[in-house]
Design an enzyme around this catalytic site. Sequence first.
Site, short mmCIF file in Angstrom:
data_model
loop_
_atom_site.label_atom_id
_atom_site.label_comp_id
_atom_site.label_asym_id
_atom_site.label_seq_id
_atom_site.Cartn_x
_atom_site.Cartn_y
_atom_site.Cartn_z
N TYR A 30 30.86 25.84 -72.41
CA TYR A 30 31.90 26.85 -72.15
C TYR A 30 33.17 26.15 -71.65
O TYR A 30 33.46 26.17 -70.45
CB TYR A 30 31.42 27.85 -71.10
CG TYR A 30 30.13 28.57 -71.46
CD1 TYR A 30 30.11 29.56 -72.44
CD2 TYR A 30 28.93 28.24 -70.83
CE1 TYR A 30 28.94 30.23 -72.77
CE2 TYR A 30 27.75 28.90 -71.15
CZ TYR A 30 27.76 29.89 -72.12
OH TYR A 30 26.59 30.54 -72.43
N ASP A 37 33.60 35.14 -65.25
CA ASP A 37 33.25 33.86 -64.63
C ASP A 37 34.35 33.44 -63.66
O ASP A 37 34.11 32.99 -62.54
CB ASP A 37 33.11 32.75 -65.68
CG ASP A 37 31.93 32.98 -66.62
OD1 ASP A 37 32.02 33.87 -67.47
OD2 ASP A 37 30.92 32.26 -66.49
N TYR A 82 34.06 24.54 -79.22
CA TYR A 82 33.57 25.89 -78.97
C TYR A 82 33.87 26.81 -80.17
O TYR A 82 34.96 26.79 -80.72
CB TYR A 82 34.20 26.48 -77.70
CG TYR A 82 33.75 27.90 -77.45
CD1 TYR A 82 32.47 28.15 -76.98
CD2 TYR A 82 34.58 28.98 -77.74
CE1 TYR A 82 32.02 29.46 -76.80
CE2 TYR A 82 34.15 30.28 -77.56
CZ TYR A 82 32.86 30.51 -77.09
OH TYR A 82 32.42 31.80 -76.92
N GLY A 163 29.09 41.38 -71.21
CA GLY A 163 28.71 40.17 -70.48
C GLY A 163 27.24 39.84 -70.65
O GLY A 163 26.80 38.76 -70.27
N ASP A 165 25.21 39.55 -73.56
CA ASP A 165 25.35 39.54 -75.01
C ASP A 165 24.14 40.05 -75.81
O ASP A 165 24.27 40.93 -76.64
CB ASP A 165 25.67 38.12 -75.50
CG ASP A 165 26.86 37.50 -74.79
OD1 ASP A 165 27.43 38.14 -73.89
OD2 ASP A 165 27.22 36.36 -75.12
N TRP A 357 19.69 36.92 -72.26
CA TRP A 357 19.62 38.16 -71.47
C TRP A 357 18.37 38.97 -71.76
O TRP A 357 18.31 40.16 -71.48
CB TRP A 357 20.88 39.01 -71.69
CG TRP A 357 22.09 38.37 -71.09
CD1 TRP A 357 23.00 37.58 -71.75
CD2 TRP A 357 22.54 38.42 -69.73
NE1 TRP A 357 23.97 37.13 -70.88
CE2 TRP A 357 23.71 37.63 -69.64
CE3 TRP A 357 22.05 39.03 -68.57
CZ2 TRP A 357 24.42 37.47 -68.44
CZ3 TRP A 357 22.76 38.86 -67.39
CH2 TRP A 357 23.92 38.09 -67.32
N GLU A 400 22.49 27.99 -65.76
CA GLU A 400 23.08 29.26 -66.18
C GLU A 400 22.11 30.42 -65.90
O GLU A 400 22.52 31.49 -65.46
CB GLU A 400 23.41 29.16 -67.67
CG GLU A 400 24.25 30.30 -68.21
CD GLU A 400 24.57 30.13 -69.68
OE1 GLU A 400 24.13 29.11 -70.29
OE2 GLU A 400 25.24 31.00 -70.24
#
Length: 433
Positions: A30, A37, A82, A163, A165, A357, A400
């Site tokens: 990132y 963030d 990215y 947020g 995803d 997630w 993370e």
Amino acid sequence: MAATSLIDRAIAVLRLNDTGIFTKPGPHQYPHQWNWDSALIALGLSHFDLPRAQQEILSLLSGQWRDGMIPSVVYHSIPSDYFPNPEFWQIENSPSAPGVSTTGITQPPLLATVVQMMHTRHPMTDFVREVYPAILHWHRWLHTDRDADGSALACIIHPWESGTDDSPRWLHLFEAIRPEALPEFQRGDTRHVAAIERPNPRDYERFIYLIDVFRRLNYTPGELLKYSPFLAQDVLFNSILFRADEDLRALAKSIGEPTEEIDTWLNRMQPNFNARFWQEDIGLYYDYDMRTGKSIPINTASTFLPLFAGLPSKEQAQRLVEGHLLNPGEYAPNDSLRHWVTTTSQTEPTWEARRYWRGPAWVIMNWFIIEGLKRYSYDDLADTIRRDTVGLVETSGFREYYDARDGSGCGSTDFSWSAALAIELSQSSKSNP
Ligand code: DGY
């Protein structure tokens, strides 16, 4: 002693990821400035370097769109591998796009809450005066350009805006999306992190397909609401927005600005929030699919976010906490799951231990839940989750997210918001032993 060294290590991560203009969420995966963030990074920085924390916020605001949107990512012309890169978004086709490269979507509006927390701890009236108009402009955009039904609840048009995803709450919406043609693209994320810890290819194709739709609509807000194949009212996003409206109101009062407009948002949102999301039969909050006009019956930890905003009644809070958070079949640790708080209830068939997630524990979710529990006087449970979260970071580093079965780290290493929140969680325990 241990807490001091944890804080030193956390500060070192924030320094490592500091580009001088903004702080990268993670050193490899990132490399640009992400919206929420950045808010949490500023909160972490404010404990030891207030001017740098303020700079972080001003850098984020430099990407604000003319219509008020604060985008999910500001690229700041830093070269990187990215994807999606700035060119992919084609934001220059929108008359509202700013002069710098950004994405064309937003992220959960945490900034007002962070500024208010910083201002309460270290009064900074001049800075609040400087940033207040921009944050008000963003909230106004959320309550108008993203209000599809006059409820003051905001809609999201892409899972990245939530947020969270690849949360299973979006899967059912994805079923209805059939990309007829996909632009050519090459994922960047799986170069840095094992594919099993990242969104699966089918979801990723839909993420990209949606961007393609939006760029063909030139990011015109009315057209997005009309034609985006993905349109949802998200419990997490709207909880954060409600809390941020309250905090924006407090900021307005502290600098003598009028609050009537914010009051109308808050007054409309509160009853609409509970009417739209609360499921009386099972005692959970469910997201809402605007395209089918139906609730999305998926049980994830975002159901606890309303506690962070003070939205549930005492009885609703009790049902959430005692009926679900403390249930070892859903969220509480058990023989196979040793850590708080898995992001998806274990009762969901889509639960996966290490995928983004779909199941892992995240420091940010735990922080929201801890703050929410304190608001409802569940202080002991808040402290249990706080200790467990700090323990995860102590043992497995600033990752993370974490596999809630054994606490091992997943995703990016040296992750900035895990460092920032480790500072926040260690410091806040001092005033709240
Ligand atoms: C990513 O690149 O995975 C982000 O979550 C999108 O903003």
